[in-house]
Design an enzyme around this catalytic site. Structure first.
Site, PDB file in Angstrom:
ATOM      1  N   HIS A 183       0.808  -1.213   0.000  1.00 40.59           N
ATOM      2  CA  HIS A 183       0.000   0.000   0.000  1.00 40.59           C
ATOM      3  C   HIS A 183       0.843   1.266   0.000  1.00 40.59           C
ATOM      4  O   HIS A 183       0.303   2.365   0.077  1.00 40.59           O
ATOM      5  CB  HIS A 183      -0.903  -0.006   1.227  1.00 40.59           C
ATOM      6  CG  HIS A 183      -0.141  -0.157   2.520  1.00 40.59           C
ATOM      7  ND1 HIS A 183       0.492  -1.333   2.850  1.00 40.59           N
ATOM      8  CD2 HIS A 183       0.111   0.700   3.527  1.00 40.59           C
ATOM      9  CE1 HIS A 183       1.098  -1.183   4.019  1.00 40.59           C
ATOM     10  NE2 HIS A 183       0.888   0.040   4.450  1.00 40.59           N
ATOM     11  N   LYS A 226      -3.677 -12.587   2.330  1.00 38.75           N
ATOM     12  CA  LYS A 226      -4.918 -11.830   2.380  1.00 38.75           C
ATOM     13  C   LYS A 226      -5.319 -11.476   0.957  1.00 38.75           C
ATOM     14  O   LYS A 226      -4.486 -11.449   0.057  1.00 38.75           O
ATOM     15  CB  LYS A 226      -4.761 -10.588   3.247  1.00 38.75           C
ATOM     16  CG  LYS A 226      -3.580  -9.713   2.928  1.00 38.75           C
ATOM     17  CD  LYS A 226      -3.262  -8.792   4.100  1.00 38.75           C
ATOM     18  CE  LYS A 226      -1.916  -8.103   3.905  1.00 38.75           C
ATOM     19  NZ  LYS A 226      -1.321  -7.647   5.153  1.00 38.75           N
ATOM     20  N   ASP A 264      -0.939  -3.935  -4.144  1.00 42.38           N
ATOM     21  CA  ASP A 264      -0.716  -5.302  -4.617  1.00 42.38           C
ATOM     22  C   ASP A 264      -1.943  -6.183  -4.512  1.00 42.38           C
ATOM     23  O   ASP A 264      -1.865  -7.384  -4.757  1.00 42.38           O
ATOM     24  CB  ASP A 264       0.458  -5.937  -3.873  1.00 42.38           C
ATOM     25  CG  ASP A 264       0.185  -6.164  -2.393  1.00 42.38           C
ATOM     26  OD1 ASP A 264      -0.581  -5.383  -1.804  1.00 42.38           O
ATOM     27  OD2 ASP A 264       0.764  -7.104  -1.819  1.00 42.38           O
ATOM     28  N   ASP A 303      -5.673  -2.230  -2.633  1.00 40.78           N
ATOM     29  CA  ASP A 303      -4.427  -1.478  -2.505  1.00 40.78           C
ATOM     30  C   ASP A 303      -3.449  -1.807  -3.628  1.00 40.78           C
ATOM     31  O   ASP A 303      -3.812  -2.437  -4.618  1.00 40.78           O
ATOM     32  CB  ASP A 303      -3.790  -1.745  -1.138  1.00 40.78           C
ATOM     33  CG  ASP A 303      -3.257  -3.165  -1.009  1.00 40.78           C
ATOM     34  OD1 ASP A 303      -3.836  -4.081  -1.631  1.00 40.78           O
ATOM     35  OD2 ASP A 303      -2.261  -3.371  -0.291  1.00 40.78           O
TER      36      ASP A 303
END
Length: 543
Positions: free
Chosen positions: A113, A376, A279, A277
Site C-alpha cells: 500500500h 490476504k 498489490d 491497494d
C-alpha cells in the site's frame, strides 16, 4: 553462460513483516536487489527442477528487477519461471499460482500500500511452497545470508518480452509469461455464487463502485466484476495499473480513498463501494451511508460466510491479528469454533490454515482472506460481501445493524504517527514497556487498568515463539489500547495506536466512533506520553 558477479553485503537487508522494503533509489544501487534475490535462492528449500513464480504490482522498477530475477533464477538451477504478463501478479493471485502449479516458491515485487514512483517505495517478498509469506525462520536465514554474501550468479540473456504471453528460454530454464488474471478469476468463480450476484446486478438490485487506485487489481476487477458478473462498464474506477499509481497513495482507507467515501455518503450512492491497494491484498468496504471497519468486516463475513458455496459447510476456525478488534471473537464463540489471536503479519496465519485450524483470517489493516490461498485477498473480501448482499437482498447498513444487535459492537480506530525518528520511537516503546508492571490498578479518567503486557505468541502447530509483538493495556470495562511499531514503512518508524471499546447488544450501538473513543484517546496519551517523546500532538492518519 553463467556469470559469477563479486559483491559485498549491504547493511539493513532484513525482511520485515512483508518482505524487504526500501526506497527505489536504494534498490537501484548496483548489486542491491541482486544480493537479496541471491540470498533468497541460497537458503530457500527447492528440489531439483523447481518452478519459481515472479510477479508484482506494476510499480516503478518492477520490470527492471523482474528481468534480473529471471537471469538469477536461471543461474541458480530453476527449471521454470512463471511470470505474469507485464510483470503483473496481485499478491493473492501469486499465492494461487504458486499453489496451483506446484512451485517451490515465488518472488512478489511490491511495497503493498506504499506509494510508487522513482522517489517512492519498492519491495521484494519471498513466498514459500504453500503460497504464503516465508516464516520467520526463513526470513532470518535470508537476512543472515545477506550479511555474508560475496557473489551472485546470473545467466547471460537478452531481456524477456514480458508483454507477450508465451514461453521463452533463458539458459536451460523455461520462462512462461502467463495471463495474470485467468487462474485467479476461475478460482473466485468456484468459491462464490456468481449466478446470484449476476442476477442481482442485472436486475439493478445490487450496484457497486470499485476503486482500483491505479494499482494491480484493475485488470482483475474488470474481468471479474464487469466481465463475468455483468456490472456495467465504469463500475471499476482507476482501473489501469500505473507505475506511480497516478501520483496517489494506493492505501484503501478513508484518507486515500476520500472520493469513494464521499460518493458512498451521497444521495444516489450504489449499494456497496470497495477499493483495494497496491498489490491487491487489502480491501475497503463502504455501504451506502455506512463505513465498515476492517475488524467489523472480518466478523460480519465470518458470520455470513455460509451463504457462499465454498463455506456452506461451516468454518473450522477464525484467526485475527492481536491488534484487530475482538468482534470476530464473539462470532467464533457463537459458532462454537476456535478463535486464534496471532501477531501482526499474514505469515502467522499460514500454519493455522495448513493445519485446518482456521478457515477465515483477518487483520485490522484491511486484510481479510481464507484458506483458498495463503495471503490476504482484497477482491475475495469484496466478492464475499457481494455474495452476502445478493443472497440476502439486504443493504450493507442492515447487515451491520443486525450483526451489532446480535453480537454487540466494538467501536474501534487506529491512530498512525508516521515517519517518527527511529530513536524516538524506540525510546517511547522502551519507556512504555518499563511502565507495564505499575499500570494495573491505575485510573486514567473513568478507565482503570486491569492488565498490561507485551504480547507474545506460541504457534499451536509448530511451537515457534514470537515475542515483543506489541504492548497491550486492558481496562476493567473491557476496553483496550494496543501500541506497536509498524514494520511496513520505508523511512523512520510508524507508531500505531489501536483503540477499542466494546458495547453489548443492549448498549449504545449507533454512536459516532470518535466520541465513543474519546476517553481511550486521552488515556493513550497519558499512558505512553506520545507528545513528549515524539513532538506529535495528533496522528497523521486515523483509520
Amino acid at each position: 553462460m553463467i556469470t559469477t558477479v563479486a559483491t559485498t553485503p549491504f547493511d539493513g537487508q532484513k525482511p520485515g513483516t512483508s518482505g524487504l522494503r526500501k526506497k527505489v533509489r536504494v534498490f537501484a544501487q548496483p548489486n542491491y536487489a541482486e544480493n537479496f534475490i541471491q540470498s533468497v535462492f541460497d537458503v530457500a528449500e527447492r528440489p531439483a527442477g523447481s518452478t519459481l513464480v515472479i510477479g508484482g504490482d506494476g510499480r516503478y522498477h518492477n520490470r527492471t528487477v523482474i528481468q534480473q530475477a529471471i537471469r538469477i533464477a536461471a543461474a541458480n538451477g530453476y527449471a521454470r519461471v512463471l511470470v505474469g504478463q507485464g510483470g503483473i501478479l496481485s499478491t493473492p493471485a501469486a499465492s494461487h499460482v504458486i499453489r496451483k502449479y506446484g512451485a517451490s516458491g515465488g518472488l512478489i515485487l511490491s511495497a503493498s500500500h506504499n506509494p510508487g514512483g522513482p522517489d517512492e517505495d519498492f519491495g521484494i517478498k519471498y513466498n514459500i511452497a504453500n503460497g504464503g509469506p516465508a516464516p520467520e525462520a526463513v526470513t532470518e536465514a535470508i537476512y543472515a545470508r545477506t550479511q555474508t554474501i560475496d557473489r551472485w550468479l546470473m545467466a547471460e540473456s537478452a531481456e524477456i518480452d514480458l508483454d507477450r504471453i508465451g514461453v521463452a528460454q533463458v539458459g536451460g530454464m523455461a520462462v512462461d509469461v502467463i495471463d495474470p488474471v485467468a487462474d485467479y478469476a476461475d478460482l473466485m468463480e468456484e468459491l462464490f455464487d456468481f449466478p446470484a450476484i449476476r442476477a442481482a446486478a442485472a436486475s439493478g438490485a445490487l450496484t457497486m463502485a470499485f476503486d482500483a487506485m491505479h494499482a494491480v487489481t484493475g485488470p482483475y476487477a474488470r474481468e471479474i466484476l464487469e466481465g463475468r458478473l455483468g456490472f456495467p462498464a465504469g463500475t471499476v474506477r482507476n482501473g489501469v495499473p500505473l507505475e506511480d499509481f497516478g501520483g496517489h497513495h494506493p492505501d484503501p482507507n478513508l484518507v486515500h480513498a476520500a472520493e469513494l467515501y464521499a460518493a458512498m455518503m451521497a444521495e444516489g450512492a450504489p449499494t456497496i463501494g470497495a477499493a483495494s491497494d497496491g498489490d491487491g491484498d487489502r480491501n475497503l468496504i463502504i455501504g451506502k451511508g455506512v463505513f465498515i471497519t476492517p475488524s467489523d468486516s472480518l466478523a460480519m463475513l465470518a458470520a455470513n460466510a455460509h451463504l457462499a458455496p465454498a463455506y456452506a459447510g461451516g468454518l473450522k476456525g477464525i484467526a485475527r491479528s492481536m491488534p484487530t478488534s475482538a468482534a470476530a471473537d464473539r462470532v467464533a464463540e457463537a459458532l462454537g469454533i476456535p478463535l486464534w489471536e496471532t501477531p501482526t503479519g499474514w505469515k502467522f496465519f499460514g500454519t493455522l490454515l495448513d493445519a485446518g485450524k482456521a478457515t477465515i483470517c483477518g487483520e485490522e489493516s484491511a486484510g481479510t482472506g481464507s484458506d483458498h490461498v495463503r495471503e490476504k485477498d482484497g477482491l475475495w473480501a469484496v466478492l464475499l460481501w457481494l455474495n452476502i448482499l445478493a443472497v440476502t437482498g439486504k443493504p450493507v447498513a442492515q447487515i451491520a445493524q443486525e450483526h451489532w444487535a446480535r453480537f454487540g459492537r466494538n467501536y474501534y480506530a487506529r491512530h498512525d504517527y508516521e515517519a517518527i525518528a527511529t530513536d524516538k520511537a524506540n525510546t517511547l516503546m522502551a519507556a512504555l514497556e518499563a511502565s507495564l508492571g505499575g499500570l494495573p490498578g491505575k485510573a486514567f479518567g473513568p478507565l482503570t487498568v486491569s492488565a498490561a503486557d507485551q504480547f507474545a505468541y506460541t504457534d499451536p502447530v509448530d511451537g515457534s515463539v514470537s515475542r515483543n509483538q506489541g504492548v497491550r493495556v486492558m481496562f476493567a470495562c473491557g476496553s483496550r489500547i494496543v501500541f506497536r511499531l509498524s514494520g511496513t514503512g520505508t523511512e523512520g518508524a510508524t507508531l500505531r495506536v489501536y483503540l477499542e471499546r466494546y458495547e453489548a447488544p443492549d448498549g449504545r450501538l449507533a454512536e459516532e466512533t470518535p466520541a465513543m473513543l474519546a476517553d481511550l484517546i486521552a488515556a493513550a496519551e497519558a499512558v505512553a506520553g506520545i507528545a513528549a517523546h515524539t513532538g506529535r500532538t495528533a496522528p497523521d492518519v486515523v483509520t
